[in-house]
Design a protein around this motif. Structure first.
Motif, PDB file in Angstrom:
ATOM      1  N   GLU A  52       0.834  -1.194   0.000  1.00  0.00           N
ATOM      2  CA  GLU A  52       0.000   0.000   0.000  1.00  0.00           C
ATOM      3  C   GLU A  52       0.873   1.250   0.000  1.00  0.00           C
ATOM      4  O   GLU A  52       1.963   1.271   0.568  1.00  0.00           O
ATOM      5  CB  GLU A  52      -0.925  -0.012   1.217  1.00  0.00           C
ATOM      6  CG  GLU A  52      -2.014   1.041   1.204  1.00  0.00           C
ATOM      7  CD  GLU A  52      -2.905   0.975  -0.029  1.00  0.00           C
ATOM      8  OE1 GLU A  52      -2.600   1.714  -0.990  1.00  0.00           O
ATOM      9  OE2 GLU A  52      -3.885   0.211  -0.030  1.00  0.00           O
ATOM     10  N   ALA A  53       0.392   2.301  -0.655  1.00  0.00           N
ATOM     11  CA  ALA A  53       1.144   3.547  -0.792  1.00  0.00           C
ATOM     12  C   ALA A  53       0.789   4.525   0.316  1.00  0.00           C
ATOM     13  O   ALA A  53      -0.239   4.370   0.991  1.00  0.00           O
ATOM     14  CB  ALA A  53       0.851   4.183  -2.150  1.00  0.00           C
ATOM     15  N   PRO A  54       1.633   5.556   0.532  1.00  0.00           N
ATOM     16  CA  PRO A  54       1.262   6.612   1.476  1.00  0.00           C
ATOM     17  C   PRO A  54      -0.089   7.226   1.119  1.00  0.00           C
ATOM     18  O   PRO A  54      -0.524   7.189  -0.036  1.00  0.00           O
ATOM     19  CB  PRO A  54       2.397   7.636   1.315  1.00  0.00           C
ATOM     20  CG  PRO A  54       3.563   6.827   0.854  1.00  0.00           C
ATOM     21  CD  PRO A  54       2.982   5.765  -0.028  1.00  0.00           C
ATOM     22  N   LEU A  55      -0.733   7.788   2.122  1.00  0.00           N
ATOM     23  CA  LEU A  55      -2.130   8.210   2.025  1.00  0.00           C
ATOM     24  C   LEU A  55      -2.424   9.039   0.778  1.00  0.00           C
ATOM     25  O   LEU A  55      -3.378   8.757   0.040  1.00  0.00           O
ATOM     26  CB  LEU A  55      -2.506   9.001   3.281  1.00  0.00           C
ATOM     27  CG  LEU A  55      -3.970   9.423   3.407  1.00  0.00           C
ATOM     28  CD1 LEU A  55      -4.870   8.202   3.483  1.00  0.00           C
ATOM     29  CD2 LEU A  55      -4.152  10.285   4.656  1.00  0.00           C
ATOM     30  N   LEU A  56      -1.640  10.054   0.490  1.00  0.00           N
ATOM     31  CA  LEU A  56      -1.949  10.959  -0.617  1.00  0.00           C
ATOM     32  C   LEU A  56      -1.548  10.396  -1.978  1.00  0.00           C
ATOM     33  O   LEU A  56      -1.822  11.015  -3.008  1.00  0.00           O
ATOM     34  CB  LEU A  56      -1.280  12.314  -0.387  1.00  0.00           C
ATOM     35  CG  LEU A  56      -1.793  13.085   0.834  1.00  0.00           C
ATOM     36  CD1 LEU A  56      -1.091  14.434   0.954  1.00  0.00           C
ATOM     37  CD2 LEU A  56      -3.307  13.280   0.767  1.00  0.00           C
ATOM     38  N   ARG A  57      -0.916   9.225  -1.972  1.00  0.00           N
ATOM     39  CA  ARG A  57      -0.596   8.545  -3.239  1.00  0.00           C
ATOM     40  C   ARG A  57      -1.457   7.305  -3.447  1.00  0.00           C
ATOM     41  O   ARG A  57      -1.304   6.599  -4.455  1.00  0.00           O
ATOM     42  CB  ARG A  57       0.879   8.144  -3.254  1.00  0.00           C
ATOM     43  CG  ARG A  57       1.851   9.305  -3.341  1.00  0.00           C
ATOM     44  CD  ARG A  57       3.285   8.816  -3.271  1.00  0.00           C
ATOM     45  NE  ARG A  57       3.564   7.782  -4.262  1.00  0.00           N
ATOM     46  CZ  ARG A  57       4.625   6.965  -4.226  1.00  0.00           C
ATOM     47  NH1 ARG A  57       5.487   7.059  -3.213  1.00  0.00           N
ATOM     48  NH2 ARG A  57       4.811   6.065  -5.157  1.00  0.00           N
ATOM     49  N   ALA A  58      -2.345   7.012  -2.516  1.00  0.00           N
ATOM     50  CA  ALA A  58      -3.144   5.790  -2.582  1.00  0.00           C
ATOM     51  C   ALA A  58      -4.036   5.782  -3.819  1.00  0.00           C
ATOM     52  O   ALA A  58      -4.491   6.829  -4.293  1.00  0.00           O
ATOM     53  CB  ALA A  58      -3.993   5.653  -1.326  1.00  0.00           C
TER      54      ALA A  58
END
Length: 287
Positions: A52-58
């Motif tokens: 999973e990616a960091p929140l703003l890159r999800a």
């Protein structure tokens, strides 16, 4: 002495790359085996193996795109556990259930490569997390050592979760976490409160920066922080004396407070309106 030696790896995935994330995790587990021969159990952050990616890159489609039946996920975890002779709680994965729903699922794999526990997160971080909620609490035995319970991230904000795990006999609660936001301070408060009020160890392992904000903690059954990480990648190695749980429950936190004994004494007389008027039932280990 019943000792559980753990390594809590505060790390992060390679965003959107399942194979690279697996390779990173497997390499870290092998490094723990090589460096810390006494360690018995390794735990990693939430959704590490889901890349999973960091929140703003999800990406909204990533969960559904990467979800797999648990039978497809287990084999190489089992192989790694057998190779290293370690208990593995490898964070969580996106599990595609038989019902077609996707769950945020934690696994505990024994050194023999057997799945000792599978726990679906009961309280996904809604409205932000799209996984379906699980329904069942989960504890598992580490033969000759003690009993552990599984919780995941936002579960810790609901006192019922750790209370139920402790009621089921958990002496340590393993809580993989992926917190990318400033409410991490609240989670640290909850980790200490959950440990103190239930007289259990809490091992709350967050992902490292930039995947999350770190600050993983190991809290003892009196609510005292034994170790706390900073924000970057690191490993917390500790030896948890599970007999301390027995001591604290018998003689009290700080030698004073005995909440379980008091609940056992009066709980069946107290009506709980929010639970339909039910009463507290003394756990087997308190009888």
């Amino acid at each position: 002495m019943r000792t559980l030696s753990i390594a809590a790896i505060q790390t992060g995935p390679v965003p959107f790359d399942l194979e690279a994330s697996w390779d990173r995790f497997a390499g870290q587990v092998r490094a723990v085996r090589r460096l810390f021969e006494h360690v018995q159990l390794v735990v990693a952050p939430e959704l590490l193996l889901a890349a999973e990616a960091p929140l703003l890159r999800a990406r909204a489609d990533w969960m559904r795109q990467t979800a797999r039946p648990i039978e497809e996920i287990v084999p190489r975890l089992a192989e790694l556990a057998r190779e290293t002779e370690l208990w593995l709680v490898p964070g969580t994965v996106y599990e595609l259930g038989d019902d077609g729903q996707v769950y945020n699922t934690a696994l505990a794999v024994s050194p023999e490569g057997e799945v000792a526990a599978r726990y679906r997160k009961i309280f996904p971080w809604q409205p932000y997390e799209g996984a379906a909620p699980g329904r069942d609490f989960c504890v598992f035995d580490l033969p000759g050592i003690g009993r552990a319970g599984l919780a995941i991230c936002y579960d810790g904000s609901f006192p019922e979760v750790v209370r139920q795990l402790a009621w089921l006999g958990a002496e340590v609660v393993i809580q993989p976490t992926l917190t990318t936001t400033r409410d991490r301070e609240m989670e640290l408060v909850c980790a200490r409160a959950n440990a103190w009020t239930n007289q259990v160890y809490v091992v709350n392992v967050n992902a490292a920066d930039p995947a999350a904000v770190g600050q993983s903690v190991i809290v003892d059954p009196e609510g005292i922080v034994r170790q706390q990480a900073a924000g970057g990648e690191e490993v917390l190695v500790d030896a948890l004396d599970l007999d301390a749980v027995t001591r604290v429950r018998r003689f009290g936190s700080s030698g004073i407070n005995r909440p379980w004994a008091q609940l056992a004494r009066y709980g069946d007389q107290i009506k709980l309106p929010m639970y339909g008027g039910a009463t507290f039932t003394t756990p087997d280990w308190e009888r």
